[in-house]
Design an enzyme around this catalytic site. Structure first.
Site: not given
Lengths: 105, 199
Positions: A37-40, A64
């Site tokens: 999930s964010c920011p990956m 995501d």
């Protein structure tokens, strides 16, 4: 004229299908960020793009839902990359978000 | 009396020599301004964005925003500096960063009322709950985000005055952390930056 509509729609789907197929065959590398999930998704996309050459096409596969907006925002705000296409797919009941990012010449 | 110069003098009484001198002066001024303009254009052509974040908090929840924003900004290709001060130092502290805690009191959105949350040991319980949620959601860990920031050349700074105030040692921090910096360094970077945030 419903029959013409059908033909037009069928032709359109073939065009779409060919378009997607050509995108898939043009992919240089696929990045699997399913689950992340964010920011990956954005961060890993950037890291993947750094290892690619001009003209290469990166396919990013994410789960995501926020990646639709995030990858778009990242690609438009970052020099040297452009978003070619995004699509939502169903993979065995799981929704995946696929992004095609082009490394600019 | 009539001379060539008088005949060709304009209504304003300027002689050709005066005019030539004035034109030469104006040309020189134009050249000068063009040079200045070229310098200004070169400066504004530099569209390299930069961001400075001042991280002052060291709880598990408050460690996330600076790290997420820093790594994302680095993905945009921006120059990023995170200046860590006070409890924000714990994010860069090799030992303490692995054990950041969530406070169970003072947050009305916590599932436990403050009266119960203030019982000793409750912070450990709520931290465990939060860590489980983070893992279940596959949200990146603090470790992972830190590694990412370092790998993407985010400039991680630890404020010297607070290192001493908190009785930390410079060696307590990760290798890539810049120590020996203070408010002036942070302000100087902030003045140059496009985005400045205090977390």
């Amino acid at each position: 004229m419903p029959i013409t509509d059908t033909i037009i729609k069928a032709q359109y789907s073939i065009v779409q299908c060919r378009h997607n197929m050509s995108l898939e065959t043009d992919v240089t590398e696929t990045l699997d960020v399913k689950g992340a999930s964010c920011p990956m998704p954005v961060v890993k996309s950037k890291q993947a793009v750094d290892d690619l050459a001009a003209g290469d096409l990166l396919e990013v596969v994410a789960t995501d839902s926020g990646s639709m907006s995030d990858i778009d925002g990242w690609a438009s705000g970052t020099d040297g990359v452009s978003l070619v296409e995004q699509e939502e797919r169903d993979e065995g009941g799981e929704t995946v978000y696929v992004h095609y990012v082009q490394v600019e010449e | 009396m009539s001379t060539d110069a008088d005949e060709s003098a304009g209504d304003d009484g300027f002689t050709p020599d005066d005019e030539a001198a004035e034109i030469a002066e104006l040309r020189a001024r134009i050249d000068e301004l063009e040079e200045e303009l070229a310098d200004v254009t070169v400066e504004t052509d530099d569209d390299q964005k930069s961001m400075v974040i001042v991280a002052t908090k060291g709880t598990l929840d408050m460690a996330y925003p600076p790290l997420i924003l820093a790594s994302t900004a680095a993905a945009f290709g921006w120059d990023v500096t995170v200046f860590h001060t006070f409890w924000g130092l714990d994010i860069l502290h090799e030992e303490r960063s692995k054990d950041l805690k969530l406070s169970s009191v003072g947050n009305p959105n916590m599932p436990v009322p403050n009266a119960i949350a203030s019982i000793p040991g409750m912070d450990r319980v709520t931290t465990k709950m939060m860590r489980k949620k983070i893992a279940d959601n596959e949200t990146a860990s603090i470790d992972e985000l830190l590694d990412t920031c370092f790998a993407m050349d985010v400039e991680m700074q630890a404020c010297q005055m607070t290192i001493e105030l908190m009785d930390y040692d410079e060696d307590d921090f990760y290798d890539d952390v810049t120590v020996g910096v203070g408010a002036a360094t942070a302000l100087e970077a902030m003045a140059e930056a496009d985005i400045q945030l205090l977390v």
